[in-house]
Design an enzyme around this catalytic site. Structure first.
Site, mmCIF file in Angstrom:
data_model
loop_
_atom_site.group_PDB
_atom_site.id
_atom_site.type_symbol
_atom_site.label_atom_id
_atom_site.label_comp_id
_atom_site.label_asym_id
_atom_site.label_seq_id
_atom_site.Cartn_x
_atom_site.Cartn_y
_atom_site.Cartn_z
ATOM 1 N N GLU A 1 -7.206 4.594 7.337
ATOM 2 C CA GLU A 1 -7.036 6.019 7.013
ATOM 3 C C GLU A 1 -8.258 6.559 6.275
ATOM 4 O O GLU A 1 -8.610 7.730 6.423
ATOM 5 C CB GLU A 1 -5.735 6.216 6.208
ATOM 6 C CG GLU A 1 -4.516 6.043 7.114
ATOM 7 C CD GLU A 1 -3.268 5.491 6.448
ATOM 8 O OE1 GLU A 1 -3.166 5.529 5.206
ATOM 9 O OE2 GLU A 1 -2.379 5.007 7.186
ATOM 10 N N SER B 1 3.268 -1.880 10.359
ATOM 11 C CA SER B 1 4.713 -1.910 10.592
ATOM 12 C C SER B 1 5.370 -3.255 10.240
ATOM 13 O O SER B 1 6.284 -3.698 10.928
ATOM 14 C CB SER B 1 5.028 -1.508 12.036
ATOM 15 O OG SER B 1 4.575 -0.188 12.294
ATOM 16 N N LYS C 1 0.048 4.240 -0.343
ATOM 17 C CA LYS C 1 -0.610 5.444 0.184
ATOM 18 C C LYS C 1 -0.372 6.612 -0.788
ATOM 19 O O LYS C 1 -0.307 6.388 -1.995
ATOM 20 C CB LYS C 1 -0.136 5.715 1.615
ATOM 21 C CG LYS C 1 -0.295 4.449 2.480
ATOM 22 C CD LYS C 1 -0.159 4.650 3.946
ATOM 23 C CE LYS C 1 -0.355 3.295 4.647
ATOM 24 N NZ LYS C 1 -0.328 3.402 6.106
ATOM 25 N N GLY D 1 2.206 2.591 10.808
ATOM 26 C CA GLY D 1 3.133 3.712 10.700
ATOM 27 C C GLY D 1 3.773 4.123 12.012
ATOM 28 O O GLY D 1 4.386 5.177 12.110
ATOM 29 N N ASN E 1 0.865 -1.172 0.000
ATOM 30 C CA ASN E 1 0.000 0.000 0.000
ATOM 31 C C ASN E 1 0.905 1.226 0.000
ATOM 32 O O ASN E 1 1.481 1.570 1.030
ATOM 33 C CB ASN E 1 -0.910 -0.016 1.239
ATOM 34 C CG ASN E 1 -1.748 1.238 1.339
ATOM 35 O OD1 ASN E 1 -1.761 2.065 0.427
ATOM 36 N ND2 ASN E 1 -2.462 1.378 2.453
ATOM 37 N N GLU F 1 -5.540 -4.838 10.332
ATOM 38 C CA GLU F 1 -4.557 -3.792 10.573
ATOM 39 C C GLU F 1 -4.910 -3.080 11.875
ATOM 40 O O GLU F 1 -5.732 -2.154 11.866
ATOM 41 C CB GLU F 1 -4.556 -2.790 9.410
ATOM 42 C CG GLU F 1 -4.167 -3.419 8.088
ATOM 43 C CD GLU F 1 -3.570 -2.398 7.124
ATOM 44 O OE1 GLU F 1 -2.471 -2.662 6.631
ATOM 45 O OE2 GLU F 1 -4.173 -1.344 6.901
ATOM 46 N N HIS G 1 -9.746 0.990 4.380
ATOM 47 C CA HIS G 1 -8.490 1.167 5.120
ATOM 48 C C HIS G 1 -8.743 2.133 6.285
ATOM 49 O O HIS G 1 -9.552 3.063 6.165
ATOM 50 C CB HIS G 1 -7.415 1.725 4.182
ATOM 51 C CG HIS G 1 -6.066 1.740 4.810
ATOM 52 N ND1 HIS G 1 -5.670 2.737 5.680
ATOM 53 C CD2 HIS G 1 -5.036 0.867 4.741
ATOM 54 C CE1 HIS G 1 -4.443 2.476 6.108
ATOM 55 N NE2 HIS G 1 -4.036 1.350 5.549
HETATM 56 P P1 13P Z 1 2.854 0.622 7.736
HETATM 57 O O1 13P Z 1 3.411 -0.653 7.170
HETATM 58 O O2 13P Z 1 3.584 1.843 7.264
HETATM 59 O O3 13P Z 1 2.684 0.544 9.220
HETATM 60 O O4 13P Z 1 1.370 0.782 7.110
HETATM 61 C C1 13P Z 1 0.488 -0.275 7.225
HETATM 62 C C2 13P Z 1 -0.694 0.015 6.378
HETATM 63 O O5 13P Z 1 -1.484 0.899 6.658
HETATM 64 C C3 13P Z 1 -0.871 -0.796 5.167
HETATM 65 O O6 13P Z 1 -2.135 -0.612 4.627
#
Ligand code: 13P
Length: 250
Positions: free
Chosen positions: A98, A214, A12, A174, A10, A168, A96
């Protein structure tokens, strides 16, 4: 049949078109011939045509980070499932954290998007997970149940076969804080049990449940090595070709 792992990137809202192209050029030789796992990249919408073109004929699939639930319409700024399909995208993330946190996506919206993706033959990766306060309050199981029941409302067992779930935990995204493999496996087992209740034991046994939060080359083996964990959805560590390839080859 063992579940084939899916290792997904992903990206982003990262990468310029030139960086996406450079990633693909560096990444493809690193994963050439790798067929133990499925691999998918989820770039921003403007990067999709270029990335799909660059990956043509390879073992790497491409999807969107989001679709709208409508097939077309006056929805400024949105991308439809049909548009995604027309440029050769085969997968989409849905719900997701976010999207839930910053764009007001509710379980009801997630459900509508899931119906749309399945109707058009797009592989949906439905994201679920609790925030820190929910985990600390002992509400993880309840949160996951509510999100899953919401997502799958009105979806038949037959229709749900292509669905992939990504667990997740929001507190691990993150932050560098990873759920331990045991914590993740416990949540995955809860998710599988709930899918069983909603859709039946057989589909639950076959459904892939990815872990995200992560994931890095250093922890990928321990996480994906868990019987309950069928791959990874990777954010930060998927932005570099060598690091994402190392995760693919956990
Ligand atoms: P990170 O791997 O940066 O923690 O992000 C995870 C994520 O949101 C994948 O969709």
């Amino acid at each position: 049949m063992p579940r084939k792992a899916l290792i997904a990137a992903n990206w982003k809202m990262f990468k310029m078109p030139t960086e996406a192209k450079a990633f693909v050029e560096a990444f493809l030789p690193l994963v050439a011939g790798h067929d133990r796992d499925e691999i998918a990249l989820f770039p921003s919408p403007v990067l999709l045509p270029g990335v799909i073109e660059a990956l043509k004929g390879s073992n790497v699939a491409v999807g969107a980070q989001n679709i709208h639930f409508a097939e077309e319409g006056a929805y400024t700024g949105e991308t439809s499932a049909l548009q995604l399909k027309a440029v050769g995208g085969t997968h989409t993330l849905i719900g997701h954290s976010e999207r839930r946190q910053y764009f007001g996506e509710t379980d009801e919206i997630v459900n509508k998007k899931l119906h749309t993706a399945l109707k058009h033959g797009i592989v949906p990766v439905v994201c679920v997970g609790e925030v820190l306060e929910e985990r600390e309050a002992g509400k993880t199981a309840d949160v996951l149940k509510t999100q899953l029941a919401g997502a799958f409302a009105g979806i038949t067992t037959e229709a749900a076969a292509p669905v992939v779930i990504a667990y997740e935990p929001v507190w691990a995204i993150g932050t560098g804080k990873t759920a331990t493999p045991e914590m993740a496996a416990e949540a995955h087992a809860m998710i599988r049990a709930e899918v069983g209740t909603l859709l039946g034991a057989e589909i639950a046994a076959n459904m892939r449940i990815l872990y995200g939060g992560s994931v890095k080359p250093e922890n990928a083996t321990a996480l994906i090595g868990q019987e309950e964990i069928d791959g990874a959805l990777v954010g930060g560590a998927s932005l570099k070709a060598d690091s994402f390839a190392a995760i693919v080859k956990y």
